[in-house]
Enzyme design. Sequence first.
Site, mmCIF file in Angstrom:
data_model
loop_
_atom_site.group_PDB
_atom_site.id
_atom_site.type_symbol
_atom_site.label_atom_id
_atom_site.label_comp_id
_atom_site.label_asym_id
_atom_site.label_seq_id
_atom_site.Cartn_x
_atom_site.Cartn_y
_atom_site.Cartn_z
ATOM 1 N N GLU A 74 0.816 -1.214 0.000
ATOM 2 C CA GLU A 74 0.000 0.000 0.000
ATOM 3 C C GLU A 74 0.853 1.269 0.000
ATOM 4 O O GLU A 74 0.576 2.231 0.712
ATOM 5 C CB GLU A 74 -0.962 0.003 1.187
ATOM 6 N N ASP A 76 -6.740 -1.067 -2.377
ATOM 7 C CA ASP A 76 -7.811 -1.119 -3.368
ATOM 8 C C ASP A 76 -8.425 0.266 -3.553
ATOM 9 O O ASP A 76 -9.505 0.556 -3.046
ATOM 10 C CB ASP A 76 -8.864 -2.141 -2.939
ATOM 11 N N GLU A 114 -5.054 -9.248 1.014
ATOM 12 C CA GLU A 114 -5.855 -9.056 2.230
ATOM 13 C C GLU A 114 -7.309 -9.044 1.802
ATOM 14 O O GLU A 114 -7.672 -8.401 0.814
ATOM 15 C CB GLU A 114 -5.547 -7.723 2.921
#
Length: 428
Positions: free
Chosen positions: A145, A186, A248
Amino acid sequence: MRSAILSCLLAGLATVGAIPTISVKGSKFFTSDGDQFFIKGIAYQLLPDDPLIDNTQCKLDAALMQKLGANTIRVYHVDGAQNHTDCMSTFADAGIYLFVDLDTFTTQIEQDAPHWNETQLSAFEQVMDEFQKYNNTAGFFVGNEVLTTGDGSVAAPYVKAAARDVKAYRNSKNYRNIPVGYSAADISSLRPMLQNYLACGTNSSESLDFFSLNAYEWCGTASSYTISGYSELTANVTTYNIPIFLSETGCIKPRPRTFGDQAAIFGDKMTPYWSGAIIYEWIEESNDYGLVSYGKKVDPTVSDAPPDGYTRSGTPTPISPDFTYLSSQWKTLTPSGVKESDYTPTLTPPPCPAYTSGVWEVNGGVVLPSLGQTFDAAIQSSITKGTAAGGTGAAATPTKTGAASMGKEVKGMSVGLVTVMLTFFWWM
């Protein structure tokens, strides 16, 4: 005494070596036995610095993971200077592989004033040196991320530069060709460009070996393949040339957490393109994502209490009904995939995404930063307006997020890990 020690060491190495290795061919993972590999994983970070040193704890956890049906763990932070043979042997005996992040909170690539230097590379190499020994090491992450905004997309070439240098080091040391990849947040406006950028270009030494996504879109029993947005996620990867999986997943609201998305992930619509999923997470913490606990939460102000009140060792106890729901799902889901001998990859790298102000600020296949190159106005200009090194610019179409507020889910993951790290140091 020496012969006894040598026998123990050889026995340990034999145990770790008994499990087939994992490699990439085209858009799929395969075991060295020639079977396609699908990830049924658990995020496993009992302790902030390294959960793979205490073999007594590893044995307790691996045994319960085996009952759950897991074949993979993801660990976010390890100490490459430590010896992990015992824990890795324990997980190998349980048929469990490891995807491990190479970075730490002090060596990770940042989207604000990004950098990639010798100190970071040396730290990444140390982790690789340690974990390349183990046959059940399935892959390395060069970042988690890193990019979360359009403006932050200028850090993408630094992620790719890290992969370039880590892969070059792997090859120079004649290590097993352990896949190197990235775990993305995301972010619907960012995701399609990022996943294509990390795989694009004609120089495979600069592209990643796999891509993964932290996605919390399938929420509650009313969700579905369409409502969650999984259908659009899949539509966006049908021609993707490297393996992709969910690094995840496991939305917790609304309850109950039935893991209905697993039937889709391991079903006929997704298995041609996706390689499985990693559930967040093993241990119960304040974020309520845990599948097990190690005792009741205690007052953190009491003497010798854990800093956040959550015990992080001992016998794991399944949390009901989450553990049972996930176990029940995985027991019925056994995709066979394709045999490696019957698979001939035909997909080619995607085009490098074109520059779009405020959305994707990388101009196609720009020249990657060199090791130690400082991010300044000149470098930023070369990224946003520079000459492409390979591939052509092409616009990507963002897909929508699911019904849940995915951004809050992802933010919760990062804050949770940071909180544990800070409280751990305070406790010490």
